[in-house]
Design an enzyme around this catalytic site. Structure first.
Site: not given
Ligand code: PNS
Length: 167
Positions: A19, A43, A92, A130
């Site tokens: 990150h 989660k 990645r 993570s």
């Molecule tokens: O690190 P992660 O868990 O892969 O991140 C996921 C994240 C936070 C980027 C994604 O879950 C998100 O943007 N959530 C916000 C809700 C939202 O906007 N959902 C629709 C978009 S696809």
């Protein structure tokens, strides 16, 4: 010219060196980078949002154009509130691509003016996540080079497992 603001959203549970590598790259190409921790995730996290904010802030102070926040609700709405033009995400390996592409398309459907920018971390972090950092910590394995020292201390404390001697 209008400053280009990007959001780097994620769970950061916990922050890894992968990150940080991406934050460093993003800080170089965007005028402002907002690292944003999602609050309303399905989660069950190991660290609270406040703990994750602290870990990120402790490790991002060297970049004057990076700020760390949390958000809830839709990412596109949050990006709009912050006047951001872009979302930064790391890729990645090919295995990340499908999930990332689906999110990027959905975000484009929700807001066609918001661009998703993918960046690759250094090759050394291409297998780091993570989840794996949590698993190694829970089994007493070495975390050197995978997470910042302050995150390693918190991980070992939270999981109550000391590093195995000799590693
Ligand atoms: O690190 P992660 O868990 O892969 O991140 C996921 C994240 C936070 C980027 C994604 O879950 C998100 O943007 N959530 C916000 C809700 C939202 O906007 N959902 C629709 C978009 S696809």
């Amino acid at each position: 010219m209008k400053p280009v603001i990007a959001i780097y959203p994620g769970s950061f549970d916990p922050l890894t060196n992968g990150h940080l590598d991406l934050i460093q790259r993003g800080a170089k190409i965007f005028d402002e980078l907002v690292v944003a921790i999602l609050r309303n995730s399905d989660k069950v996290p190991l660290f609270t949002v406040d703990e994750r904010l602290e870990m990120l802030r402790e490790n991002c102070s060297q970049w004057s154009n990076v700020r760390v926040e949390s958000f809830s609700g839709l990412l596109v709405d949050y990006a709009h509130e912050r006047n951001a033009q872009a979302v930064l995400r790391g890729i990645r390996a090919v295995s990340d691509y499908e999930y990332e592409l689906q999110m990027a398309w959905m975000n484009r459907k929700l807001d066609s003016g918001l661009e998703t920018v993918f960046m690759m971390p250094a090759g050394a972090y291409s297998y780091l996540s993570s989840r794996l950092a949590r698993e190694i910590a829970s089994l007493g394995g070495p975390l050197t080079g995978l997470v910042p020292p302050s995150v390693e201390v918190r991980l070992r404390e939270r999981l109550g497992v000391k590093a195995t001697a000799g590693k």
